[in-house]
Design a protein around this motif. Structure first.
Motif, PDB file in Angstrom:
ATOM      1  N   UNK A  15       0.631  -1.090   0.032  1.00 22.34           N
ATOM      2  CA  UNK A  15       0.247  -0.016   0.008  1.00 22.34           C
ATOM      3  C   UNK A  15       0.688   1.160   0.024  1.00 22.34           C
ATOM      4  N   UNK A  16       2.136   1.203  -0.018  1.00 23.97           N
ATOM      5  CA  UNK A  16       3.108   2.333  -0.226  1.00 23.97           C
ATOM      6  C   UNK A  16       3.209   3.197   0.897  1.00 23.97           C
ATOM      7  N   UNK A  17       3.188   2.641   2.328  1.00 28.24           N
ATOM      8  CA  UNK A  17       3.286   3.430   3.536  1.00 28.24           C
ATOM      9  C   UNK A  17       2.336   4.370   3.482  1.00 28.24           C
ATOM     10  N   UNK A  18       0.829   4.117   3.666  1.00 27.61           N
ATOM     11  CA  UNK A  18      -0.347   4.968   3.971  1.00 27.61           C
ATOM     12  C   UNK A  18      -0.291   5.589   5.165  1.00 27.61           C
ATOM     13  N   UNK A  19      -0.502   6.902   5.369  1.00 28.93           N
ATOM     14  CA  UNK A  19      -0.850   7.727   6.248  1.00 28.93           C
ATOM     15  C   UNK A  19      -2.163   8.130   6.454  1.00 28.93           C
ATOM     16  N   UNK A  20      -2.748   9.257   6.153  1.00 25.91           N
ATOM     17  CA  UNK A  20      -4.149   9.632   6.508  1.00 25.91           C
ATOM     18  C   UNK A  20      -5.193   8.554   5.498  1.00 25.91           C
ATOM     19  N   UNK A  21      -4.634   7.850   4.629  1.00 24.99           N
ATOM     20  CA  UNK A  21      -5.458   6.870   3.880  1.00 24.99           C
ATOM     21  C   UNK A  21      -5.393   5.385   4.415  1.00 24.99           C
ATOM     22  N   UNK A  22      -4.799   5.342   5.716  1.00 24.46           N
ATOM     23  CA  UNK A  22      -4.310   4.042   6.311  1.00 24.46           C
ATOM     24  C   UNK A  22      -5.897   3.378   6.740  1.00 24.46           C
ATOM     25  N   UNK A  23      -6.739   3.877   7.195  1.00 28.73           N
ATOM     26  CA  UNK A  23      -8.061   3.457   7.463  1.00 28.73           C
ATOM     27  C   UNK A  23      -8.693   2.773   6.158  1.00 28.73           C
ATOM     28  N   UNK A  42       3.196  -1.343   5.434  1.00 28.89           N
ATOM     29  CA  UNK A  42       1.958  -1.133   5.855  1.00 28.89           C
ATOM     30  C   UNK A  42       1.625   0.386   6.131  1.00 28.89           C
ATOM     31  N   UNK A  43       2.647   1.282   6.724  1.00 25.41           N
ATOM     32  CA  UNK A  43       2.508   2.528   7.055  1.00 25.41           C
ATOM     33  C   UNK A  43       1.868   2.616   8.527  1.00 25.41           C
ATOM     34  N   UNK A  44       0.730   3.492   8.698  1.00 26.23           N
ATOM     35  CA  UNK A  44      -0.346   3.383   9.797  1.00 26.23           C
ATOM     36  C   UNK A  44      -1.181   2.231  10.053  1.00 26.23           C
ATOM     37  N   UNK A  45      -1.460   1.527   8.638  1.00 23.38           N
ATOM     38  CA  UNK A  45      -2.474   0.460   8.738  1.00 23.38           C
ATOM     39  C   UNK A  45      -2.636  -0.287   9.850  1.00 23.38           C
ATOM     40  N   UNK A  46      -1.609  -0.852  10.281  1.00 24.21           N
ATOM     41  CA  UNK A  46      -1.687  -1.895  11.201  1.00 24.21           C
ATOM     42  C   UNK A  46      -1.373  -1.378  12.751  1.00 24.21           C
ATOM     43  N   UNK A  60      -5.556 -11.750  13.828  1.00 20.85           N
ATOM     44  CA  UNK A  60      -4.618 -10.841  14.450  1.00 20.85           C
ATOM     45  C   UNK A  60      -3.859 -10.211  13.529  1.00 20.85           C
ATOM     46  N   UNK A  61      -3.324  -9.060  14.034  1.00 18.49           N
ATOM     47  CA  UNK A  61      -2.499  -8.140  13.074  1.00 18.49           C
ATOM     48  C   UNK A  61      -1.035  -8.081  14.032  1.00 18.49           C
ATOM     49  N   UNK A  62       0.076  -8.095  13.367  1.00 13.53           N
ATOM     50  CA  UNK A  62       1.492  -7.903  13.653  1.00 13.53           C
ATOM     51  C   UNK A  62       2.143  -6.775  12.926  1.00 13.53           C
ATOM     52  N   UNK A  63       2.584  -5.686  13.539  1.00 10.01           N
ATOM     53  CA  UNK A  63       3.245  -4.776  12.694  1.00 10.01           C
ATOM     54  C   UNK A  63       4.724  -4.571  13.085  1.00 10.01           C
ATOM     55  N   UNK A  64       5.409  -4.654  11.881  1.00  8.64           N
ATOM     56  CA  UNK A  64       7.081  -4.737  12.153  1.00  8.64           C
ATOM     57  C   UNK A  64       7.620  -3.524  11.429  1.00  8.64           C
ATOM     58  N   UNK A  65       6.746  -2.590  11.289  1.00  5.60           N
ATOM     59  CA  UNK A  65       7.352  -1.380  10.427  1.00  5.60           C
ATOM     60  C   UNK A  65       7.459  -1.656   9.046  1.00  5.60           C
ATOM     61  N   UNK A  66       8.389  -2.268   8.638  1.00  6.34           N
ATOM     62  CA  UNK A  66       8.897  -2.662   7.372  1.00  6.34           C
ATOM     63  C   UNK A  66       7.752  -3.410   6.583  1.00  6.34           C
ATOM     64  N   UNK A  67       7.094  -4.267   7.559  1.00  2.00           N
ATOM     65  CA  UNK A  67       6.078  -5.185   7.029  1.00  2.00           C
ATOM     66  C   UNK A  67       5.130  -5.624   8.090  1.00  2.00           C
ATOM     67  N   UNK A  68       3.920  -6.069   7.608  1.00  2.00           N
ATOM     68  CA  UNK A  68       3.109  -6.457   8.596  1.00  2.00           C
ATOM     69  C   UNK A  68       2.433  -7.793   8.170  1.00  2.00           C
ATOM     70  N   UNK A  69       1.724  -8.464   8.963  1.00  2.00           N
ATOM     71  CA  UNK A  69       0.957  -9.838   8.715  1.00  2.00           C
ATOM     72  C   UNK A  69      -0.342  -9.662   9.531  1.00  2.00           C
ATOM     73  N   UNK A  78       6.776 -14.884  13.185  1.00  2.00           N
ATOM     74  CA  UNK A  78       6.911 -13.680  12.343  1.00  2.00           C
ATOM     75  C   UNK A  78       7.783 -12.604  12.737  1.00  2.00           C
ATOM     76  N   UNK A  79       8.710 -12.352  11.931  1.00  2.00           N
ATOM     77  CA  UNK A  79       9.913 -11.515  12.319  1.00  2.00           C
ATOM     78  C   UNK A  79      10.536 -10.976  11.139  1.00  2.00           C
ATOM     79  N   UNK A  80      10.994  -9.707  11.143  1.00  2.00           N
ATOM     80  CA  UNK A  80      11.973  -8.899  10.087  1.00  2.00           C
ATOM     81  C   UNK A  80      13.347  -9.969  10.187  1.00  2.00           C
TER      82      UNK A  80
END
Length: 227
Positions: A15-23, A42-46, A60-69, A78-80
């Motif tokens: 999704x190319x690092x969404x900010x205000x479009x995260x929701x 994932x930007x702010x999505x997770x 469930x969701x896990x946010x690793x910054x560079x990627x999420x699951x 789940x890890x970078x």
């Protein structure tokens, strides 16, 4: 092809690092989540405030910054693995996800994100990817390799990223398979490749209305008796 009993649907999207479009991105992704989804950038999505508004029950969701699951299946690991910046290449990201299927098997996923500049030779990036993979020593052979590989089918990068794995064959694929640049994509630069422990059931891409990338949606089945 509709998934059958025991089939596993895996989604990947950048999704190319969404900010205000995260929701909005999250709500769009929710429509194609399948059993497990890997999100590049994932930007702010997770982040909790956003995901609490769109994450379906049972996931469930896990946010690793560079990627999420995001998964409805149990997430075993789940890890970078790496974020490697190389001269003349750029930054290579690697991540590792393992989920337990309803049949009790572990599905192993390697997520890869490669530099996008068209001015960088794909051969140079392939060499850099080989070095990055050698440096992390994967825990096991992946069943799926997926991500925004920024290369087209037949590229020198693919056998480095996923030897000796294969994309879904034409008779298991449907619809328009190019992923970039949405909404009228003409390049197939996002990939999903399968190893010997799984067989392809179906593959398609989906326009989620956000990002320059279409999402990938693949369905696989574990091959009995393989380890």
């Amino acid at each position: 092809v509709e998934p059958g009993p025991g089939d596993i649907t895996v989604t990947h999207w950048n999704p190319q690092w969404p900010g205000e479009d995260a929701l909005g991105c999250g709500r769009a992704l929710a429509s194609v989540l399948g059993d497990v989804a890997v999100v590049s950038g994932p930007g702010s999505m997770l982040r909790f405030d956003a995901r609490s508004a769109w994450l379906p029950p049972g996931y469930v969701a896990h946010d690793h910054g560079m990627f999420g699951v995001v998964s409805r299946l149990p997430v075993v690991e789940h890890r970078a693995l790496a974020s490697v910046s190389l001269p003349d290449v750029g930054t290579i990201w690697l991540a590792w996800v393992v989920v337990r299927t309803e049949g009790g098997e572990e599905l192993r996923i390697l997520a890869v994100d490669l530099p996008s500049s068209p001015r960088r030779a794909r051969g140079t990036i392939a060499t850099g990817l080989a070095a990055a993979l050698a440096g992390v020593r994967l825990p096991a052979a992946p069943d799926l390799v997926l991500g925004d590989l920024n290369c087209t089918p037949g590229s020198v990068i693919l056998p480095v990223a996923a030897p000796p794995m294969s994309p879904a064959p034409p008779w298991r694929s449907s619809g328009w398979l190019c992923t970039y640049r949405r909404p009228w994509p003409v390049l197939r630069i996002d990939h999903m490749l399968a190893g010997r422990r799984v067989q392809w059931v179906g593959y398609r891409t989906a326009d989620l209305g956000y990002s320059d990338h279409r999402a990938q949606v693949g369905t696989v089945r574990m091959v009995p008796g393989t380890r």
